[in-house]
Design a protein around this motif. Structure first.
Motif, short mmCIF file in Angstrom:
data_model
loop_
_atom_site.label_atom_id
_atom_site.label_comp_id
_atom_site.label_asym_id
_atom_site.label_seq_id
_atom_site.Cartn_x
_atom_site.Cartn_y
_atom_site.Cartn_z
N VAL A 178 0.80 -1.23 0.00
CA VAL A 178 0.00 0.00 0.00
C VAL A 178 0.83 1.27 0.00
CG1 VAL A 178 -1.99 -1.10 1.05
CG2 VAL A 178 -0.26 -0.10 2.53
N GLY A 179 2.12 1.18 0.27
CA GLY A 179 2.99 2.36 0.19
C GLY A 179 2.80 3.38 1.28
N SER A 180 2.12 2.99 2.37
CA SER A 180 1.84 3.92 3.46
C SER A 180 1.98 3.21 4.79
CB SER A 180 0.42 4.49 3.33
OG SER A 180 -0.03 5.03 4.57
N VAL A 181 2.78 3.76 5.68
CA VAL A 181 2.95 3.18 7.00
C VAL A 181 1.62 3.17 7.75
CG1 VAL A 181 4.06 3.47 9.25
CG2 VAL A 181 5.38 3.81 7.17
N HIS A 182 0.89 4.28 7.67
CA HIS A 182 -0.37 4.39 8.41
C HIS A 182 -1.41 3.41 7.89
CE1 HIS A 182 1.69 8.30 8.95
NE2 HIS A 182 1.26 8.17 10.18
N ASP A 183 -1.52 3.29 6.56
CA ASP A 183 -2.45 2.32 5.99
C ASP A 183 -2.04 0.89 6.35
OD1 ASP A 183 -3.79 4.42 4.91
OD2 ASP A 183 -3.23 4.03 2.83
N ALA A 184 -0.73 0.63 6.31
CA ALA A 184 -0.26 -0.71 6.64
C ALA A 184 -0.57 -1.08 8.09
CB ALA A 184 1.25 -0.80 6.38
N GLU A 185 -0.44 -0.12 9.00
CA GLU A 185 -0.81 -0.36 10.40
C GLU A 185 -2.28 -0.76 10.51
OE1 GLU A 185 0.76 -0.49 13.17
OE2 GLU A 185 2.48 0.86 13.23
N ASP A 186 -3.15 0.01 9.83
CA ASP A 186 -4.59 -0.28 9.90
C ASP A 186 -4.90 -1.65 9.30
OD1 ASP A 186 -5.01 2.18 11.05
OD2 ASP A 186 -5.63 3.16 9.19
N LEU A 187 -4.26 -1.98 8.17
CA LEU A 187 -4.55 -3.24 7.51
C LEU A 187 -3.97 -4.43 8.28
CD1 LEU A 187 -4.05 -2.21 3.77
CD2 LEU A 187 -6.16 -2.35 5.10
N THR A 188 -2.89 -4.21 9.01
CA THR A 188 -2.37 -5.27 9.88
C THR A 188 -3.37 -5.58 10.99
OG1 THR A 188 -0.09 -4.62 9.42
CG2 THR A 188 -0.46 -5.94 11.38
N GLN A 189 -3.94 -4.53 11.56
CA GLN A 189 -4.98 -4.73 12.59
C GLN A 189 -6.16 -5.50 12.01
OE1 GLN A 189 -4.82 -3.93 15.80
NE2 GLN A 189 -2.83 -2.94 15.70
N GLU A 190 -6.57 -5.13 10.80
CA GLU A 190 -7.68 -5.81 10.15
C GLU A 190 -7.35 -7.27 9.88
OE1 GLU A 190 -11.36 -6.54 8.28
OE2 GLU A 190 -10.69 -4.97 9.67
N THR A 191 -6.09 -7.55 9.50
CA THR A 191 -5.66 -8.92 9.25
C THR A 191 -5.80 -9.78 10.50
OG1 THR A 191 -4.12 -8.27 7.49
CG2 THR A 191 -3.69 -10.36 8.60
N TYR A 192 -5.30 -9.27 11.63
CA TYR A 192 -5.39 -10.03 12.87
C TYR A 192 -6.83 -10.20 13.33
CZ TYR A 192 -0.37 -10.21 13.66
OH TYR A 192 0.97 -10.50 13.56
N LEU A 193 -7.65 -9.18 13.10
CA LEU A 193 -9.05 -9.28 13.49
C LEU A 193 -9.76 -10.37 12.69
CD1 LEU A 193 -11.40 -8.14 15.14
CD2 LEU A 193 -11.79 -6.47 13.33
N ARG A 194 -9.51 -10.40 11.38
CA ARG A 194 -10.12 -11.44 10.54
C ARG A 194 -9.60 -12.82 10.93
NH1 ARG A 194 -10.65 -9.42 4.22
NH2 ARG A 194 -11.48 -7.34 4.63
N ALA A 195 -8.32 -12.92 11.22
CA ALA A 195 -7.75 -14.21 11.61
C ALA A 195 -8.37 -14.70 12.91
CB ALA A 195 -6.23 -14.08 11.74
N TRP A 196 -8.54 -13.79 13.86
CA TRP A 196 -9.14 -14.17 15.15
C TRP A 196 -10.57 -14.67 14.96
CZ3 TRP A 196 -7.89 -15.50 19.80
CH2 TRP A 196 -8.83 -15.47 20.82
#
Length: 294
Positions: free
Chosen positions: A2-20
């Motif tokens: 995504v080329g953005s640290v802030h977007d990557a942070e948000d999407l990492t949170q979303e990844t863990y939420l979906r995994a959980w």
């Protein structure tokens, strides 16, 4: 992706939420936890990138300027590419080659080139060449065929082949002396020495200002303008970004101290400094946790 640290942070949170939420459906017989998580992360990124404009650097938007006196007007409407702080790169790899490969996969020029690719090609390139998944594993993650993955990878590699110097041309860790000389020259506002440390076709760009320059002459003329605007002794601290040498520049202020001016990410080759990307964005400063003054 995504080329953005802030977007990557948000999407990492979303990844863990979906995994959980999907944890009870995980089958260890079908995939490792790592493969399963990266499949979720890839789908999260692809969904986020739908209809979203790419994140460029100024050199990706138009031709180089030859006017060192051009107005420095930031354009915050453009979703500029952001650099990556060192803390996001794994520091616990025992193998020096593995560490080098990890940094090579997030070089700023390479990430900028990736933004031009269609999202699925971008995903294939990251999964195969950066994360080291097999073609069969990537095909499973993207619900496609191995042949399709191989074809997408070939197209992606061709598109980014000229994005940045080859790894053989990069100076690691021998860039140190060049960086040290550049820092001393910068702190002394010594343009003559600065330009001797550049390659002949060195590029200077400065998001969020949509201006960029190519070649020692224009690079030097612009730096002369910067030092004329901020006379006095500068302070420059060494850091890293995207696995590359980087500098934090502090300009002299009216009170006798120094205030934060820019974060500069350098590409150093055997021939000298080939590319400098100068960031002057408060969001980038916050991501790197930079002190506002010295």
């Amino acid at each position: 992706m995504v080329g953005s640290v802030h977007d990557a942070e948000d999407l990492t949170q979303e990844t863990y939420l979906r995994a959980w939420k999907a944890r009870e459906r995980y089958d260890e017989q079908r995939a490792s936890v790592r493969t399963w998580l990266y499949r979720i992360a890839t789908n999260v990124c692809l969904t986020a990138l739908e209809g979203r404009p790419r994140r460029p650097l100024p050199s990706g938007l138009g031709t180089a300027s030859d006017d060192p006196g051009a107005p420095l007007i930031p354009d915050f409407e453009v979703p500029w590419l952001q650099p990556l702080p060192e803390r996001y790169l794994s520091a616990d790899r025992d193998d020096p080659q593995a560490r080098l490969a990890a940094r090579a996969g997030v070089r700023l020029a390479l990430v900028a080139a990736m933004q031009v690719l269609p999202p699925r090609q971008r995903a294939v390139l990251v999964l195969r060449d950066v994360l080291g998944f097999s073609a069969a594993e990537v095909a499973g993650q993207l619900d496609t065929t191995t042949a399709s993955v191989t074809s997408a990878l070939q197209r992606a590699r061709a598109a980014v082949a000229t994005a940045s110097p080859s790894e053989d041309g990069l100076r690691e860790p021998a860039a140190g002396p060049t960086i040290e000389r550049y820092v001393r020259a910068f702190e002394a506002s010594d343009v003559d020495t600065l330009v001797t440390l550049l390659t002949a076709d060195a590029v200077l760009e400065m998001p969020p200002v949509p201006l960029w320059y190519r070649g020692r002459a224009d690079y030097g003329r612009f730096m002369a303008r910067v030092f004329a605007m901020r006379p006095g002794a500068w302070r420059v601290l060494s850091t890293t970004a995207n696995g590359q040498p980087a500098l934090t520049a502090y300009c002299p202020d009216d009170g006798g101290g120094h205030r934060l001016h820019t974060l500069q990410v350098l590409t150093v080759t055997a021939a000298g400094i080939a590319h400098t990307v100068v960031f002057q964005d408060p969001k980038v400063f916050a991501a790197f946790e930079l002190a506002p003054s010295l």
